[in-house]
Design a protein around this motif. Sequence first.
Motif, PDB file in Angstrom:
ATOM      1  N   THR A  50       0.850  -1.185   0.000  1.00  8.06           N
ATOM      2  CA  THR A  50       0.000   0.000   0.000  1.00  8.06           C
ATOM      3  C   THR A  50       0.889   1.239   0.000  1.00  8.06           C
ATOM      4  O   THR A  50       1.801   1.352   0.826  1.00  8.06           O
ATOM      5  CB  THR A  50      -0.920   0.021   1.230  1.00  8.06           C
ATOM      6  N   ASP A 103       1.378   5.458  -0.076  1.00  8.49           N
ATOM      7  CA  ASP A 103       0.827   6.780   0.238  1.00  8.49           C
ATOM      8  C   ASP A 103       1.016   7.691  -0.977  1.00  8.49           C
ATOM      9  O   ASP A 103       2.143   7.938  -1.423  1.00  8.49           O
ATOM     10  CB  ASP A 103       1.564   7.352   1.460  1.00  8.49           C
ATOM     11  N   GLU A 116      -9.981  -2.174  -5.667  1.00  7.98           N
ATOM     12  CA  GLU A 116      -8.907  -1.670  -4.822  1.00  7.98           C
ATOM     13  C   GLU A 116      -7.586  -2.413  -5.019  1.00  7.98           C
ATOM     14  O   GLU A 116      -6.532  -1.900  -4.648  1.00  7.98           O
ATOM     15  CB  GLU A 116      -9.328  -1.709  -3.351  1.00  7.98           C
ATOM     16  N   SER A 117      -7.624  -3.616  -5.570  1.00  6.55           N
ATOM     17  CA  SER A 117      -6.380  -4.331  -5.872  1.00  6.55           C
ATOM     18  C   SER A 117      -6.635  -5.315  -6.999  1.00  6.55           C
ATOM     19  O   SER A 117      -7.756  -5.820  -7.150  1.00  6.55           O
ATOM     20  CB  SER A 117      -5.830  -5.054  -4.636  1.00  6.55           C
ATOM     21  N   ARG A 172      -7.589   6.685   3.288  1.00  2.96           N
ATOM     22  CA  ARG A 172      -7.494   5.789   4.431  1.00  2.96           C
ATOM     23  C   ARG A 172      -6.790   6.490   5.587  1.00  2.96           C
ATOM     24  O   ARG A 172      -5.983   7.410   5.365  1.00  2.96           O
ATOM     25  CB  ARG A 172      -6.695   4.531   4.051  1.00  2.96           C
ATOM     26  N   TRP A 225      -3.883   7.133   7.998  1.00  4.25           N
ATOM     27  CA  TRP A 225      -2.454   6.886   7.760  1.00  4.25           C
ATOM     28  C   TRP A 225      -1.659   7.608   8.851  1.00  4.25           C
ATOM     29  O   TRP A 225      -2.007   8.726   9.229  1.00  4.25           O
ATOM     30  CB  TRP A 225      -2.069   7.422   6.376  1.00  4.25           C
ATOM     31  N   VAL A 285      -4.323   6.654  -0.711  1.00  3.62           N
ATOM     32  CA  VAL A 285      -3.385   5.537  -0.865  1.00  3.62           C
ATOM     33  C   VAL A 285      -3.835   4.664  -2.030  1.00  3.62           C
ATOM     34  O   VAL A 285      -4.996   4.689  -2.447  1.00  3.62           O
ATOM     35  CB  VAL A 285      -3.283   4.692   0.417  1.00  3.62           C
ATOM     36  N   THR A 337      -3.152   0.521  -3.664  1.00  5.07           N
ATOM     37  CA  THR A 337      -2.539  -0.797  -3.509  1.00  5.07           C
ATOM     38  C   THR A 337      -1.847  -1.174  -4.811  1.00  5.07           C
ATOM     39  O   THR A 337      -2.495  -1.246  -5.869  1.00  5.07           O
ATOM     40  CB  THR A 337      -3.586  -1.870  -3.151  1.00  5.07           C
ATOM     41  N   ASP A 366       7.268   2.795  -4.607  1.00  4.52           N
ATOM     42  CA  ASP A 366       6.811   3.615  -3.483  1.00  4.52           C
ATOM     43  C   ASP A 366       7.717   4.830  -3.307  1.00  4.52           C
ATOM     44  O   ASP A 366       7.251   5.974  -3.231  1.00  4.52           O
ATOM     45  CB  ASP A 366       6.795   2.764  -2.211  1.00  4.52           C
TER      46      ASP A 366
END
Length: 368
Positions: free
Chosen positions: A175, A177, A299-300, A321, A323, A334, A336, A359
């Motif tokens: 996940t 940010d 979402e994924s 979400r 965090w 966020v 995924t 990331d």
Amino acid sequence: MAEFVMPILGADMEAGTLVEWRKKPGDIVRRGDIVAEVETEKGLIEIEIFTSGVIEKLLVAPGQKVPVGTVLALVREEGGGAASEGAPVAPPPSAAPVESARSRVSPAARTRAAALGVDVATIRGSGPGGAVTREDVERAAAAPGTEPRARMRQVIAAAMARAKREIPHFYLAATIDLGRATAWLAERNAKRPPAERLLSGALLVKSVALALREVPELNATWRGGRAVPSTAIHVGVAITLRQGGLVAPAVHDADRLPLDELMRCLRDLVQRARAGSLRSSELADGTITVTSLGDQGVESVFGIIYPPQVALVGFGRIVERPWVVGGTVVPRPVVTATLSADHRVTDGHRGALLLAAVDRLLQAPEAL
């Protein structure tokens, strides 16, 4: 003498129909020139040549459906000699009717055929000179037994079943940010017209491309029982077609493109994929695929690797979400990110490094 063959335009392609020759015997060609147009289950594809020389002989006439690997033409390479005598030759385009296959299909009919998944080469036209009209396409699509969407689903299903069976997949997820990335995008797009705005998809594709520089074994193809690394990073982007099914044309050298240029490439690929006018290199050159179902609310996504590639990266919907930032819980956007990878080529440790690099890169969007 070089052979110009029906290329493999994806793992799910077995044959194609030659629609039109763009060159004739005696024409000089350079690497990258469009030589022919081929109709496949996924639309009309412009076929490039990867050698330079002179067209010696055309071996397949327009309208013929031939398997991949079939020799379509002979090319006398620069500095090469003449063709051998007695080589079998199919009637060249000049022996066909004066109107070519492309000119016998109206632009509106071709666009409609791409949208409905209808092979225009199979339609008898009712227009002037036998031209295929939009009405002809719609009648063909509605005819009993004509199920283009079902045909495409069967082709894709066979390719994906083979990939799942033969490739030892493993899966990872992380996940990420996107607070900095979304804020940077909003600031950059604030004074731009809608047509020139950057979308988050461009950042995601670019981050994957740059991350592959750090984990290069995932930027490869599996051929002849081994992984063949690629020095270039060509990111395939999964695009849903209106008639059903998917294509994954590649953004060439995605790691080197500025974000604005990458965004233009993505828009262009989507438009041409859905209009059925991709180039053969865009379908054959991908070294990894990026897929996203975020716009569908997913979402994924854990995708199946598209052979002969050895990895696929998926992105879900950007959601808000709780965090932890600096010891405080705050709402953050966020996403995924997932990785499907070939265990013959790499392992979970190296796959984790790729997602970590994606990331890290997205935390500095201005540097992408």
